[in-house]
Each structure stands twice: as C-alpha cells, then as structure tokens.
Design an enzyme around this catalytic site. Structure first.
Site: not given
Length: 556
Positions: A398-402
């Site tokens: 998962l993206d860091q911001d997700t």
C-alpha cells in the site's frame, strides 16, 4: 563511577545546542520487554542526527585512517542526560583500526577479556584452517585437470569434425558405388566403407580412454581435497560456534532495570550471528545502563567505503540490524524511565493464523522498509518486533499515504502462494476514497495505460507506452462538493487509483489530500483506504474476507 572522558559535550559535535525541530523523531529503535510484553522505543531525533553529522566530520581526521584509508563500518551516538546536563556517548562496531579500546569511545562490553586465551587459541586454529583451505582450493591438480581436459576436448572436437567429413565422403562414395558396381564387387566395396566407419569409432573411444586415464589420478586427488575441504569447513564451523558460545556466556548485558544476563541467555532459538554484542547500539545502551545515564536519543550510521553487500552507504543512517541487535533490543530498553521511552501504538492486527497476518495500516506508515536507514519504520519492521523468530514478508504493498488492509506472510511458501494469487488477479481488493468534486456518473469502469517516467518517479501518467490498468468505481454518497466512492482495482499499477481519480480521462478529480496529483487542500492525510480484501487461504482452502472501518468516515 561514570568515566567522564567518554562523555562529550554537545559542542564537540554541533555549533549550538539548538537544532531546528530537534525533537522531531526520524526513526525509533523498538523492542518488546521480555517481562511485560510492552513495546519500548528509543527515538532517533534530528538532534541526534545533527550530532552524528558532527561525528562524521571528525571521522575525516587522518588519525581514523588505517593504512591510508578509513575502514567502512557502523558508528553510533547516544544522547544522554547527566547531573551536569546533556552529554554524548560515541561508539564504533567491532574494532577501530584493530583496537577494541580507543580513548574517548565507549569500551566493548566486558567479558571478552576473560576468554582471551581461548579466543587467541581458537583464532590461531581458524587461521590454520583458512590457510589449509586456500592451499586445497588452489591445488595444482585442479589447474592440471582443467588444462588436460581442455586439451583433450580440443582433440575430440577435431577428431569428430574429421570423422564427420569422412562420413559425408563415405555417403557420397556409397552412392557412386551403387551406380557403378553390382554383386560381389559392390559387397566388398561397401564392407570397406563399413570397416573405415568402425575404425573411426574405435579411434574415438581410444582417445576418450586416454583422456580418462590421464584425468583419473587428478580426479582422485581433487576428490580427496574436496572431502578434506568439507571436513575442515565443518571443523571451522564447530570451532566458531564453540568460541561464540563461550563469548556469549561471558558477555553480560545490563539494562536500565538493573538486570544483567549473558548473551547466551538472550539467544532466540539458541543462536545469534557472530558479532552480536559488538554493534554500536548494545555497546552504547549497556554503557549508559551501567553508568546511571538516561538515554534521550540514539543514531547509527555507516562511514567509509560501502559495505561488500552494497547495502550500506557512507553517511546514511540505519536502524537496528535485524540479525544481531533487534533480537536483544527489548531487553536493552527494559527499565528506561517513562520520559525516555516512547510508547508506540500497537499495530492494529485484524487477522492472525500460523501462516498469515493482516493489519490495518495507518496512513503515513510504509508497508515495507525503504532502501535507506531513515525509512525503516514500516508495517513489516513493526511486526518483526512482535514476531522476532519469523521472517515476515509483505505479500503486496500500500502507498505510504494510503491506509487499510495489508497482508503479511509468515513463511516463504505462503508468501509465494499468496503472491501468485495477486499476480493472477485472484484477490479482490476494495478501496474507499473521497474525491474533491461531484462525480455525476453513478458507476463505471476506467481503463487507462499508466506509465512511470523514470525521470519523475514515482509520478505516473496516462501514456500509450504504459501498461493497461483497470478500475471499477461506484459512487457511495455526495457530501457537499465531495464525493465518496468505492474503487475496485482489477490490476495493481503504481498509484493506479490516484491517477484514475485525478486524470480527466478517468474521473477527473483528485482524491482529497493527494497533493502529488493536484489537490491543494490543507488536509492531514490522503483520503484513500483499503477497506476490504478477499482471497482463498492457501493452506485452509477457504475464502477469507477481511473488512475494516474507513477511518475518515465521519471527518471528511
């Protein structure tokens, strides 16, 4: 009594004790207390990093060079509170220019001197084994075997080529004889051709026999040498482990609760790699604990030529090494005063069995550790603290911001089985997002080619050079000028959902908080959450449906 020669004022490393955002935490050393099970942390702050940068400048001094160059190794600093104010301890891993004790540096953990004779004796034996192995590996018979094998191989190739030409000639001759001769004359002529063919076969076999006779004694000598090499390697392993056990029994670590135990006592599964206890972090924390010093922050970095493996770069910061330091970090941090230990929230574990773990990842946290030391705080590393005896692997990213569900395998077989399901699109992923605008189409499918420009990573664009990406979307609610949507990606391209939302060929409006793709709103996070995950369990052979509550349901 504290050796104040080892304690240094901050001004030895930085011009001023004031560093911008000095308490900002860049990384946390973490470990689970063996008694309470509580996860304890010691931060690496910007102040600790500034002090470390000052030490890097010191290391350019010629006196730290060995034979004209500096050794590549880990160095560390520990910021501590003392009765006279903040002070700094510094340490190096292993030896510095061949010395374990160097003025101004934290000394090694006590105990090694008590087995100095046994260590010297074992090291002599290991050196003898090493030299014998080198001799056996460079046995003259090995070079002779390769040379003679090559020479015979050349002869065989030449002979085979000659025989091939001869065979073609015989075939032509046979055709001619069939047209010119009959009866006994033809029979005799053909027998002559067959005799020549048999002779060539005998000639080839004789050459191979000569080769085998020449190589046989060399093969025997090499086989004996290889057998001896295996025996010596086994003996080397036994001697190393015997010395290691002795060292770990005499090395005694002390923590801030006043507990003192041997490294042997702390070994998970009865074994720790060679060098455990000689790293910077154990040396710094043991020294602080035995001298009544209160740790505030710590930083470790690599200085000198890059490591042989290429995973360490000069000037880069690194966290606790997974093999040597992480298994004993919980003990070392035990007993820290409340203000020195920073509690980290427990990972929201939503599923656990003997093969898989699933967590609800918070926004802002990496799925896996980054390449460099300042990007080590991640789901996998946090879970590794809780499950130190297993090698954990994130099955997907998962993206860091997700935020949302992340699946982690507890063994290699499970990792491979689950990775295959993701690659073959057998896993259903359901996301929820808030878009900065009103979507007028209730549902649909977005199909766009996504391409990552290597000069602008990680930014993705819609480009025919890219790979096809497919997303199903459905509008859930409208909230003023915002739209809550459900997104189901059928492919797993980098930033797929973010580009499909923002690009005009998709939904045409970025996800709230996505500054990379066009949302300028001042928000505290990216409003994208991995809400559900559906997959077939590779061992239980049943469907697992994981669900989480969308965290921004009420505050968007």
């Amino acid at each position: 009594m504290t050796d104040f020669v080892t304690l240094h004022p901050l001004t030895d490393f930085i011009d001023s004790e004031t560093v911008a955002d000095s308490n900002t935490i860049e990384y946390c050393y973490e470990g689970r207390c063996p008694q309470t099970g509580v996860v304890l942390s010691l931060p690496r702050t910007r102040l600790a990093e500034a002090i470390a940068h000052g030490l890097m400048q010191h290391l350019t001094d010629q006196r730290y060079f060995h034979q004209g160059k500096i050794e590549g190794k880990m160095y560390g600093v520990l910021l501590v509170e003392t009765p006279v104010g903040m002070r700094v301890l510094k340490a190096f891993s292993g030896l510095l220019n061949g010395h374990a004790v160097v003025e101004g540096w934290v000394p090694p953990i006590p105990g090694r001197d008590r087995i100095a004779f046994a260590e010297a004796l074992t090291l002599d034996q290991l050196e003898t084994i090493k030299q014998t192995l080198i001799t056996l590996q460079h046995l003259p018979e090995r070079e002779q075997f390769e040379r003679i094998s090559y020479e015979f191989e050349q002869q065989l190739q030449q002979l085979k080529q000659c025989h091939q030409r001869s065979k073609l000639e015989r075939q032509q001759q046979r055709q001619e004889l069939l047209t010119r001769l009959t009866g006994d004359a033809l029979k005799t002529a053909l027998e002559g051709l067959d005799d020549r063919s048999r002779y060539e076969g005998i000639e080839l076999r004789r050459l191979k026999q000569h080769r085998d006779m020449a190589l046989q004694p060399l093969k025997q000598a090499i086989a004996q040498a290889d057998a001896r090499i295996q025996q010596l390697k086994q003996r080397r392993k036994e001697l190393s482990r015997q010395l290691q056990t002795q060292m770990y029994e005499t090395y005694r670590l002390t923590n801030f609760a006043g507990q003192s135990v041997s490294l042997h006592h702390l070994m998970p599964n009865g074994f720790l790699p060679t060098g455990t206890g000689d790293c910077c972090a154990p040396k710094l924390l043991h020294y602080a604990a035995t001298h009544g010093l209160k740790p505030v922050a710590m930083a470790e970095f690599w200085w000198g030529p890059s490591s042989v493996a290429g995973d360490k770069m000069q000037g880069a910061f690194y966290g606790a090494c997974a093999e040597r330091c992480q298994p004993i970090m919980g003990f070392l941090l035990s007993g820290l005063p409340q203000q020195a230990a920073i509690s980290t929230p427990e990972m929201d574990l939503i599923y656990e069995d003997e093969w898989l773990l699933a967590v609800n990842k918070p926004a802002g946290l990496l799925s896996v550790p980054g390449r460099y030391g300042d990007r080590q705080d991640s789901v996998v590393n946090r879970l590794q603290v809780q499950f130190p005896e297993q090698t954990l692997r994130a099955v997907h990213r998962l993206d860091q911001d997700t935020s949302g569900i992340l699946l982690v395998a507890r063994d290699l077989q499970t990792y491979r089985a689950m990775s295959q399901q993701f690659q073959q699109r057998q896993v259903q992923k359901v996301y929820e997002a808030v878009l900065t605008g009103r979507v007028t189409v209730e549902q649909g499918v977005i199909e766009l080619p996504l391409w990552g420009n290597p000069d602008h990573r990680p930014y993705q664009t819609v480009d025919e050079r890219g790979k096809l990406s497919i997303t199903h979307f459905r509008v859930l609610t409208h909230e003023g000028e915002l739209t809550r949507v459900e997104l189901i990606p059928l492919t797993g391209r980098t930033h797929q959902l973010r580009v499909h939302a923002a690009d005009v060929r998709g939904l045409g409006m970025p996800i709230r908080g996505d500054r990379l793709y066009g949302d300028a709103a001042n928000t505290d996070r990216l409003y994208l959450h991995a809400r559900e995950l559906v997959f077939k369990h590779p061992h239980l052979q049943k469907t697992i449906h994981l669900k989480t509550q969308t965290p921004f349901f009420k505050d968007s």
